[in-house]
Design an enzyme around this catalytic site. Sequence first.
Site, PDB file in Angstrom:
ATOM      1  N   ASP B  78      23.047  28.171  30.831  1.00 32.43           N
ATOM      2  CA  ASP B  78      22.729  27.567  29.538  1.00 32.43           C
ATOM      3  C   ASP B  78      22.466  26.060  29.659  1.00 32.43           C
ATOM      4  O   ASP B  78      21.903  25.450  28.770  1.00 32.43           O
ATOM      5  CB  ASP B  78      23.872  27.819  28.550  1.00 32.43           C
ATOM      6  CG  ASP B  78      24.109  29.318  28.344  1.00 32.43           C
ATOM      7  OD1 ASP B  78      23.126  30.085  28.418  1.00 32.43           O
ATOM      8  OD2 ASP B  78      25.265  29.716  28.129  1.00 32.43           O
ATOM      9  N   ASN B 154      31.508  27.112  43.382  1.00 37.34           N
ATOM     10  CA  ASN B 154      32.500  26.049  43.282  1.00 37.34           C
ATOM     11  C   ASN B 154      33.773  26.699  42.781  1.00 37.34           C
ATOM     12  O   ASN B 154      33.777  27.287  41.704  1.00 37.34           O
ATOM     13  CB  ASN B 154      32.076  24.985  42.265  1.00 37.34           C
ATOM     14  CG  ASN B 154      30.912  24.154  42.739  1.00 37.34           C
ATOM     15  OD1 ASN B 154      30.741  23.930  43.933  1.00 37.34           O
ATOM     16  ND2 ASN B 154      30.089  23.690  41.803  1.00 37.34           N
ATOM     17  N   HIS B 167      33.055  33.306  39.635  1.00 34.62           N
ATOM     18  CA  HIS B 167      31.601  33.285  39.474  1.00 34.62           C
ATOM     19  C   HIS B 167      30.963  32.346  40.486  1.00 34.62           C
ATOM     20  O   HIS B 167      31.627  31.521  41.106  1.00 34.62           O
ATOM     21  CB  HIS B 167      31.221  32.830  38.058  1.00 34.62           C
ATOM     22  CG  HIS B 167      31.452  31.371  37.800  1.00 34.62           C
ATOM     23  ND1 HIS B 167      32.710  30.826  37.639  1.00 34.62           N
ATOM     24  CD2 HIS B 167      30.587  30.326  37.678  1.00 34.62           C
ATOM     25  CE1 HIS B 167      32.618  29.518  37.432  1.00 34.62           C
ATOM     26  NE2 HIS B 167      31.334  29.182  37.458  1.00 34.62           N
ATOM     27  N   HIS B 283      23.063  29.856  53.529  1.00 34.12           N
ATOM     28  CA  HIS B 283      21.814  29.300  54.051  1.00 34.12           C
ATOM     29  C   HIS B 283      21.107  30.382  54.849  1.00 34.12           C
ATOM     30  O   HIS B 283      21.662  30.914  55.815  1.00 34.12           O
ATOM     31  CB  HIS B 283      22.092  28.103  54.968  1.00 34.12           C
ATOM     32  CG  HIS B 283      22.310  26.814  54.234  1.00 34.12           C
ATOM     33  ND1 HIS B 283      22.418  25.609  54.873  1.00 34.12           N
ATOM     34  CD2 HIS B 283      22.406  26.545  52.906  1.00 34.12           C
ATOM     35  CE1 HIS B 283      22.585  24.646  53.976  1.00 34.12           C
ATOM     36  NE2 HIS B 283      22.595  25.187  52.788  1.00 34.12           N
ATOM     37  N   HIS B 303      28.447  28.435  54.602  1.00 32.63           N
ATOM     38  CA  HIS B 303      29.351  27.305  54.840  1.00 32.63           C
ATOM     39  C   HIS B 303      30.467  27.342  53.797  1.00 32.63           C
ATOM     40  O   HIS B 303      30.190  27.502  52.610  1.00 32.63           O
ATOM     41  CB  HIS B 303      28.608  25.973  54.662  1.00 32.63           C
ATOM     42  CG  HIS B 303      27.551  25.704  55.680  1.00 32.63           C
ATOM     43  ND1 HIS B 303      27.834  25.411  56.987  1.00 32.63           N
ATOM     44  CD2 HIS B 303      26.198  25.661  55.574  1.00 32.63           C
ATOM     45  CE1 HIS B 303      26.703  25.193  57.647  1.00 32.63           C
ATOM     46  NE2 HIS B 303      25.690  25.348  56.818  1.00 32.63           N
ATOM     47  N   TYR B 321      34.572   4.660  54.289  1.00 35.10           N
ATOM     48  CA  TYR B 321      33.886   4.773  55.573  1.00 35.10           C
ATOM     49  C   TYR B 321      32.965   5.981  55.605  1.00 35.10           C
ATOM     50  O   TYR B 321      31.839   5.900  56.104  1.00 35.10           O
ATOM     51  CB  TYR B 321      34.908   4.858  56.715  1.00 35.10           C
ATOM     52  CG  TYR B 321      34.277   4.643  58.078  1.00 35.10           C
ATOM     53  CD1 TYR B 321      33.942   3.363  58.509  1.00 35.10           C
ATOM     54  CD2 TYR B 321      33.993   5.712  58.919  1.00 35.10           C
ATOM     55  CE1 TYR B 321      33.339   3.163  59.744  1.00 35.10           C
ATOM     56  CE2 TYR B 321      33.399   5.516  60.163  1.00 35.10           C
ATOM     57  CZ  TYR B 321      33.075   4.235  60.566  1.00 35.10           C
ATOM     58  OH  TYR B 321      32.473   4.032  61.781  1.00 35.10           O
TER      59      TYR B 321
HETATM   60  O1  LIG Z   1      27.375  23.519  36.961  1.00 37.71           O
HETATM   61  P1  LIG Z   1      28.818  23.177  36.833  1.00 37.71           P
HETATM   62  O2  LIG Z   1      29.722  24.175  37.522  1.00 37.71           O
HETATM   63  O3  LIG Z   1      29.245  22.913  35.411  1.00 37.71           O
HETATM   64  O4  LIG Z   1      28.982  21.779  37.583  1.00 37.71           O
HETATM   65  C1  LIG Z   1      29.491  21.635  38.865  1.00 37.71           C
HETATM   66  O5  LIG Z   1      28.571  22.100  39.844  1.00 37.71           O
HETATM   67  C2  LIG Z   1      27.319  21.390  39.903  1.00 37.71           C
HETATM   68  C3  LIG Z   1      26.520  21.969  41.046  1.00 37.71           C
HETATM   69  O6  LIG Z   1      27.199  21.933  42.266  1.00 37.71           O
HETATM   70  C4  LIG Z   1      27.548  19.889  40.094  1.00 37.71           C
HETATM   71  O7  LIG Z   1      26.322  19.216  39.998  1.00 37.71           O
HETATM   72  C5  LIG Z   1      28.512  19.345  39.031  1.00 37.71           C
HETATM   73  O8  LIG Z   1      28.787  17.987  39.286  1.00 37.71           O
HETATM   74  C6  LIG Z   1      29.791  20.158  39.063  1.00 37.71           C
HETATM   75  O9  LIG Z   1      30.700  19.700  38.062  1.00 37.71           O
HETATM   76  O1  LIG Z   2      42.556   4.453  55.221  1.00 33.83           O
HETATM   77  P1  LIG Z   2      43.043   4.935  53.894  1.00 33.83           P
HETATM   78  O2  LIG Z   2      42.725   3.986  52.765  1.00 33.83           O
HETATM   79  O3  LIG Z   2      44.489   5.347  53.904  1.00 33.83           O
HETATM   80  O4  LIG Z   2      42.243   6.279  53.618  1.00 33.83           O
HETATM   81  C1  LIG Z   2      41.131   6.398  52.789  1.00 33.83           C
HETATM   82  O5  LIG Z   2      39.980   5.784  53.365  1.00 33.83           O
HETATM   83  C2  LIG Z   2      39.514   6.360  54.593  1.00 33.83           C
HETATM   84  C3  LIG Z   2      38.260   5.644  55.010  1.00 33.83           C
HETATM   85  O6  LIG Z   2      37.278   5.665  54.011  1.00 33.83           O
HETATM   86  C4  LIG Z   2      39.262   7.863  54.429  1.00 33.83           C
HETATM   87  O7  LIG Z   2      38.953   8.434  55.682  1.00 33.83           O
HETATM   88  C5  LIG Z   2      40.488   8.573  53.840  1.00 33.83           C
HETATM   89  O8  LIG Z   2      40.177   9.937  53.588  1.00 33.83           O
HETATM   90  C6  LIG Z   2      40.881   7.875  52.542  1.00 33.83           C
HETATM   91  O9  LIG Z   2      42.038   8.488  51.996  1.00 33.83           O
END
Ligand SMILES: O=P(O)(O)O[C@H]1O[C@H](CO)[C@@H](O)[C@H](O)[C@H]1O
Ligand SMILES: O=P(O)(O)O[C@H]1O[C@H](CO)[C@@H](O)[C@H](O)[C@H]1O
Lengths: 358, 358
Positions: B78, B154, B167, B283, B303, B321
């Site tokens: 929808d 998801n 779903h 895929h 995946h 990072y």
């Molecule tokens: O379509 P949904 O389940 O409401 O939305 C979810 O899946 C989508 C597709 O992966 C994403 O773009 C959205 O950010 C997520 O909230």
């Molecule tokens: O190093 P931090 O702040 O504990 O950890 C955070 O930043 C990192 C670098 O972006 C990430 O890999 C971690 O998953 C996140 O929790």
Amino acid sequence: GVKFDPKEHQHQRYNPLTDRWVLVSAHRMTRPWAGQKESVSEQQVVRSDPQNPLCPGNTRANGQVNPDYESTFVFENDFPALQPDAPDPPQGSDGDSLFQSKAARGNQVMCFHPWSDITLPLMRQDEVIKVIDKWAELVEELGATYPWVQIFENKGATMGCSNPHPHCQVWASSFLPNEAVVSDRSQKAYYQQHQQQLLLRYAEQEANRQERVVVQSSDWLAVVPYWATWPYQTMLLPRRRHILRLTDLTPEERRDLADVMRRLLTKYDNLFQVSFPYSMGWHGAPTGPHLSGGVDHWQLHAHYYPPLLRSASVRKFMVGYEMLAQEQRDLTPEQTKNIWGCDFLRHLNEPHFVPYHC
Amino acid sequence: GVKFDPKEHQHQRYNPLTDRWVLVSAHRMTRPWAGQKESVSEQQVVRSDPQNPLCPGNTRANGQVNPDYESTFVFENDFPALQPDAPDPPQGSDGDSLFQSKAARGNQVMCFHPWSDITLPLMRQDEVIKVIDKWAELVEELGATYPWVQIFENKGATMGCSNPHPHCQVWASSFLPNEAVVSDRSQKAYYQQHQQQLLLRYAEQEANRQERVVVQSSDWLAVVPYWATWPYQTMLLPRRRHILRLTDLTPEERRDLADVMRRLLTKYDNLFQVSFPYSMGWHGAPTGPHLSGGVDHWQLHAHYYPPLLRSASVRKFMVGYEMLAQEQRDLTPEQTKNIWGCDFLRHLNEPHFVPYHC
Ligand SMILES: O=P(O)(O)O[C@H]1O[C@H](CO)[C@@H](O)[C@H](O)[C@H]1O
Ligand SMILES: O=P(O)(O)O[C@H]1O[C@H](CO)[C@@H](O)[C@H](O)[C@H]1O
């Protein structure tokens, strides 16, 4: 037939830095949201918590005691993702090209300010300049040997940040990480074809169009890129001249940058009346062996990737289609322009998380 | 010097499907976590909620009434991200190569079962086979015209899923999305060089090594890829023969797949004693104009990207990072092998979220 309207009709936009497309489905903002809400913990952060390993005078996990620092403070990460002294893995693949590994290297934590209850937009201009100066120093120091010095800030619990104290990290590596490789390739190809830096040309265009500009000054531009994937993503870039790295910024450019950052971050905070979560980081020309040249196609810039979509508690989830197929956004970058709040600069002593009046 | 140990020392691993590297910093698991916790809402999901637009007999946002379906049920989203009838944007760029847009298209929602309080690992074999059959039908139907048909699920609030009813979604597009383009390029290059499908060779190698295999059967293999980025990421792939798409699966392969999926998902649920959140998707070789050939380098696979890291409430954040530089993981794929729970198949009538005994 119906006339194409980017605010109503899905389309794809090209990101020339990553050579990827983003799906723009602006009409999706109308759908109801019954999913996860972020907790907007307006819990008061105390200025100095004896348990917080980032505060002045406190003891860290490894037993080291922080100095009574009064400005920025840099120390080696106690849990580094890049250990400076780890041995190398056996070279190359183990005889099969599907199982390849290679070496990596060394990281720092940098506090912006002695107070835990302050953020960059609440800091004074001279205090933010000290942060910029320290960034440049770290690029100089680590960049003397490492080809890539990644400065990044994770802010807010939504972004996996586990400490409210204002800080960033600096991870230097013996390799160019994926994003650097891709950005380098794209900027190089553009430069070879156009004899102009991609991001200098882009800044020029955005300054002329004014459709996606959020903050501007004589030296800097903050825009929601034409190809933005996160709803309120921005790019901060020098608009006037070719600048390879943070180290090349003049004192005037640093002062101007401090103000543009404070204005941009205030606008972020104003958007949903919350201390805005984000990951940000700087991309500049590679260092180490690349200091001697061959990187003229590069232009310094920062990326801001904030997760929020509809409010302080509803974020954009990059899941499912985004992970398996392609990034997708729910409103156009141009639409966000009119949503951006004002950039009234609050006073330093104003308590956090008070809704802004402007 | 110290001997290299992948469990102790950081290194990078190459992902031959995406041509990207992942940074493996296994020693990071020891650091303390004071960051955001996911809410593990063990709230009981009711089997049939009159307000849930996905349940049999209920009315959806657009006024349409769901049939009293007894197995799978497919309907048009929808709030489609890909509207089937949207006009095209003006072709190409607006005179500047930095501002390029192009058209996109068509999507469906598919319920797996009439009950809201059931998940795939709790469904009977024949019920899961019906899901697989319906997936294949949708690939057949939408793939007749669209070059890419992305099936994805998801699951869980952590993954932005706003409805507990089991779903998935199917988004068909008039273009190959980024991930498809990259995977196509990598598989093609490998095939041209080795005269063998990358993923057939990979399955063969993993089956021999048994270092990262989580579930196996005569036709299928579920492994934590050598280059996995998410802590408990897995890839599900046929191990015996070259298979382009879901439509090509024999009835035996479908039956076997149903069991392997149920075992894999039960193991996921067992890991942290929680209905495991993830995004998953299939895929396969591109469709539409590609049905006529030129895609022999492709091998069907799925995946699974689950976000959890340490427990039901502590996830891995791909931020900072990871967004600015490169994906990074905190334990090796081989380490996870010993953490995987048993695959005791619970009975269909067992209530959800009861810790498993095995
Ligand atoms: O379509 P949904 O389940 O409401 O939305 C979810 O899946 C989508 C597709 O992966 C994403 O773009 C959205 O950010 C997520 O909230
Ligand atoms: O190093 P931090 O702040 O504990 O950890 C955070 O930043 C990192 C670098 O972006 C990430 O890999 C971690 O998953 C996140 O929790």
